[in-house]
Write a protein that holds these residues in place. Structure first.
Motif, PDB file in Angstrom:
ATOM      1  N   ALA A 136       0.840  -1.209   0.000  1.00 43.26           N
ATOM      2  CA  ALA A 136       0.000   0.000   0.000  1.00 43.26           C
ATOM      3  C   ALA A 136       0.869   1.250   0.000  1.00 43.26           C
ATOM      4  N   HIS A 137       1.953   1.207   0.817  1.00 43.51           N
ATOM      5  CA  HIS A 137       2.884   2.344   0.891  1.00 43.51           C
ATOM      6  C   HIS A 137       3.527   2.607  -0.474  1.00 43.51           C
ATOM      7  N   MET A 138       3.943   1.537  -1.140  1.00 40.02           N
ATOM      8  CA  MET A 138       4.572   1.673  -2.460  1.00 40.02           C
ATOM      9  C   MET A 138       3.583   2.245  -3.482  1.00 40.02           C
ATOM     10  N   ALA A 139       2.318   1.833  -3.399  1.00 43.96           N
ATOM     11  CA  ALA A 139       1.292   2.352  -4.316  1.00 43.96           C
ATOM     12  C   ALA A 139       1.082   3.846  -4.099  1.00 43.96           C
ATOM     13  N   ARG A 140       1.077   4.269  -2.794  1.00 44.45           N
ATOM     14  CA  ARG A 140       0.926   5.707  -2.495  1.00 44.45           C
ATOM     15  C   ARG A 140       2.113   6.492  -3.049  1.00 44.45           C
ATOM     16  N   ASN A 141       3.319   5.921  -2.889  1.00 47.02           N
ATOM     17  CA  ASN A 141       4.522   6.589  -3.424  1.00 47.02           C
ATOM     18  C   ASN A 141       4.454   6.726  -4.946  1.00 47.02           C
ATOM     19  N   ALA A 142       4.013   5.658  -5.611  1.00 49.78           N
ATOM     20  CA  ALA A 142       3.933   5.680  -7.077  1.00 49.78           C
ATOM     21  C   ALA A 142       2.962   6.759  -7.547  1.00 49.78           C
ATOM     22  N   LYS A 143       1.829   6.883  -6.827  1.00 50.98           N
ATOM     23  CA  LYS A 143       0.836   7.905  -7.183  1.00 50.98           C
ATOM     24  C   LYS A 143       1.403   9.305  -6.962  1.00 50.98           C
ATOM     25  N   ALA A 144       2.131   9.473  -5.852  1.00 47.54           N
ATOM     26  CA  ALA A 144       2.732  10.771  -5.541  1.00 47.54           C
ATOM     27  C   ALA A 144       3.782  11.141  -6.594  1.00 47.54           C
ATOM     28  N   ILE A 145       4.567  10.131  -7.032  1.00 42.90           N
ATOM     29  CA  ILE A 145       5.590  10.380  -8.062  1.00 42.90           C
ATOM     30  C   ILE A 145       4.938  10.840  -9.361  1.00 42.90           C
ATOM     31  N   GLU A 146       3.823  10.198  -9.714  1.00 46.42           N
ATOM     32  CA  GLU A 146       3.103  10.561 -10.932  1.00 46.42           C
ATOM     33  C   GLU A 146       2.646  12.018 -10.886  1.00 46.42           C
ATOM     34  N   ALA A 147       2.134  12.428  -9.717  1.00 44.68           N
ATOM     35  CA  ALA A 147       1.669  13.811  -9.556  1.00 44.68           C
ATOM     36  C   ALA A 147       2.845  14.793  -9.617  1.00 44.68           C
ATOM     37  N   LEU A 148       3.957  14.416  -8.989  1.00 49.92           N
ATOM     38  CA  LEU A 148       5.142  15.281  -8.986  1.00 49.92           C
ATOM     39  C   LEU A 148       5.726  15.429 -10.394  1.00 49.92           C
ATOM     40  N   GLU A 149       5.724  14.351 -11.166  1.00 45.64           N
ATOM     41  CA  GLU A 149       6.221  14.424 -12.547  1.00 45.64           C
ATOM     42  C   GLU A 149       5.370  15.383 -13.376  1.00 45.64           C
ATOM     43  N   ALA A 150       4.052  15.300 -13.184  1.00 43.29           N
ATOM     44  CA  ALA A 150       3.147  16.207 -13.912  1.00 43.29           C
ATOM     45  C   ALA A 150       3.425  17.656 -13.509  1.00 43.29           C
TER      46      ALA A 150
END
Length: 536
Positions: free
Chosen positions: A508-522
């Motif tokens: 779950a933690h890794m999924a939250r990180n992946a989502k946060a990375i996607e937002a930061l890249e945008a």
């Protein structure tokens, strides 16, 4: 390997830049990067920001781009594989001056190691701190750049020659002593002792010096003062006009360099001058008894693969050169006695270039046109070609991105830019300097001082610098956060592989990180777009 070992660092990641194209006919820059990058594409683009590729370029089919942009995209793709050792095979071939300068800046700022093969001395001078010499079956490493290498090489040869001369003198003295006193009982012991010293003396061996080219250009027939005139000429292809209203006069003995960015129309101008591309309008006029010959990639491709080297030279020489001159030209271009019977189809790229040059030079024309003559030629051949062209009494018009070559052989400069052909008022060094300044976003304004004072300042808004700094700070912050989150994901992945930690929580933690990375890249991409608007 035939024998020996290759010892690699544990974390070695090699990136290889080949001379060959690595994409399909329909592949865009973005498609290509998506396919080969191991890093996120946006990250690869940020690492290659020094290469100054506009975002819209990535959306175009790569085959439709100039050689300069193709090479830049290949470099971005290389960075996207996250190498710490880059191997670059002739990256400067077919690059325009702008891309070459950007490549130099890119290599100067690159934090990893790289091995670079290039025949462009200026690039080597500005980007390297060691030289690997491959000669006579051996590899020797020299400290310093290309200038230091030649200096050290000359010094070593001189020292070696002096030591060898000293030894030869000593050897001669010992042999004289033995010949004179060897038979005498009182001196026999001394003679034997000296002979033993002679046997122990280190033998100085000189490596065979590689054969160098020695190009001799037959002098042309005498022609009138004016070699060529172009009056109000347009040049292009079909309905597309590349160059408009070209007016120029080339005189006997002129050595002219044609400069400009890739795609500006330099080769089009050369074809127009040669007459292989008729003007769409205007008048092209050759001087009295003037004959032209052009060297370009096209003439290399036209070589008959079943001809021998001699056959190929004879084909163009016809009545202009004797058999002895033909054989001398072959020899001067490093085709030895046994090599002149080799078929064209088995020649290397460099050998074909040398042969094509020989075909041009043998024709004894009064005006030679050279389009990128130094590509695929080694250092020494380029050097001797420059020397030969300097002594050429005919007219020379050359397109080249080799700065040393242009500087040495040209006396006049024609700049092709934005569909126009103009005589550049300064020296070639001044042109290079102005281009470097422009690429560094420095203001190189060629207007006079009074005109500059009259012109009202329309610079960016007073707070634009603050906005730019704020944007850059936000971009750095986003990048740092992305790096941190990626490191956390990597660490948790390792723990899961080792069988540690709570699988549900960590997933779950890794999924939250992946989502946060996607937002930061945008966010990073949006900030990058805003920065481009501010700096444009």
């Amino acid at each position: 390997l035939d024998n020996g070992d290759i010892i690699r660092a544990k974390r070695l990641r090699i990136g290889y830049l080949s001379q060959h194209d690595l994409w399909t006919e329909t592949e865009t820059g973005n498609d290509y990067l998506e396919r080969i990058c191991t890093l996120p594409v946006w990250h690869a683009k940020s690492l290659g920001s020094d290469l100054q590729i506009p975002e819209e370029i990535y959306d175009k089919p790569i085959v439709s781009l100039s050689g300069g942009y193709r090479m830049r995209i290949k470099l971005v793709g290389l960075l996207g594989t996250d190498p710490n050792l880059m191997m670059l095979d002739e990256p400067t071939n077919y690059l325009d001056l702008e891309t070459t300068i950007l490549l130099e800046k890119f290599l100067q700022n690159y934090e990893g190691a790289f091995l670079l093969i290039s025949h462009d001395r200026e690039v080597l001078r500005r980007t390297t701190d060691h030289i690997l010499e491959v000669e006579s079956g051996e590899i020797i490493k020299f400290s310093g750049n290309i200038d230091d290498y030649f200096e050290q090489k000359e010094l070593l040869q001189a020292q070696l020659a002096a030591t060898a001369a000293g030894q030869a003198k000593k050897r001669e003295a010992v042999m004289d002593f033995v010949a004179k006193f060897g038979a005498k009982a009182s001196k026999a012991k001394q003679a034997q002792s000296r002979m033993k010293q002679l046997e122990k003396m280190e033998v100085i061996e000189f490596k065979p010096v590689p054969v160098r080219a020695a190009i001799r250009i037959p002098q042309p027939e005498h022609v009138g003062k004016v070699v060529l005139k172009l009056q109000n000429c347009d040049f292009g292809y079909g309905e597309r006009t590349v160059l408009e209203d070209v007016n120029m006069e080339i005189q006997r003995g002129d050595h002219v360099a044609v400069i400009g960015l890739n795609g500006a129309g330099k080769s089009t101008l050369l074809k127009g001058i040669a007459g292989t591309l008729p003007p769409q309008k205007g008048k092209r006029e050759l001087g009295y008894q003037v004959e032209l010959a052009i060297f370009n990639q096209h003439v290399i491709e036209q070589l008959d693969p079943n001809h021998t080297v001699l056959d190929s030279l004879r084909e163009v020489a016809k009545y202009t050169a004797t058999e002895q001159e033909i054989r001398q030209m072959a020899g001067s271009l490093l085709f030895k006695t046994e090599q002149v019977t080799k078929k064209v189809k088995v020649l290397s790229g460099g050998e074909k270039s040398r042969l094509s040059l020989g075909r041009i030079l043998l024709q004894k024309v009064s005006c030679i046109l050279l389009d990128e003559p130094t590509n695929h030629l080694d250092f020494e051949t380029v050097e001797t070609l420059m020397q030969a062209l300097n002594g050429y009494k005919g007219t020379l018009i050359v397109v080249s991105h080799d700065r040393g070559f242009i500087r040495r052989v040209s006396k006049k400069i024609l700049e092709v830019s934005k569909g126009e052909v103009l005589v550049y008022p300064g020296t070639y060094d001044e042109y290079v300097w102005s281009l470097q300044k422009r690429l560094a976003n420095e203001d190189v304004n060629e207007e006079s001082e009074p005109e500059r004072k009259k012109k009202p300042k329309d610079d960016k808004k007073p707070d634009s610098k603050k906005q730019l700094k704020a944007l850059e700070k936000k971009m750095e912050s986003a990048q740092a956060e992305i790096t941190k989150l990626e490191a956390e994901i990597s660490e948790m992945n390792q723990k899961l592989m080792d069988g540690h930690g709570n699988v549900t929580e960590m997933t779950a933690h890794m999924a939250r990180n992946a989502k946060a990375i996607e937002a930061l890249e945008a966010e990073w991409l949006q900030l990058s777009t805003e920065k481009e608007k501010l700096t444009s």
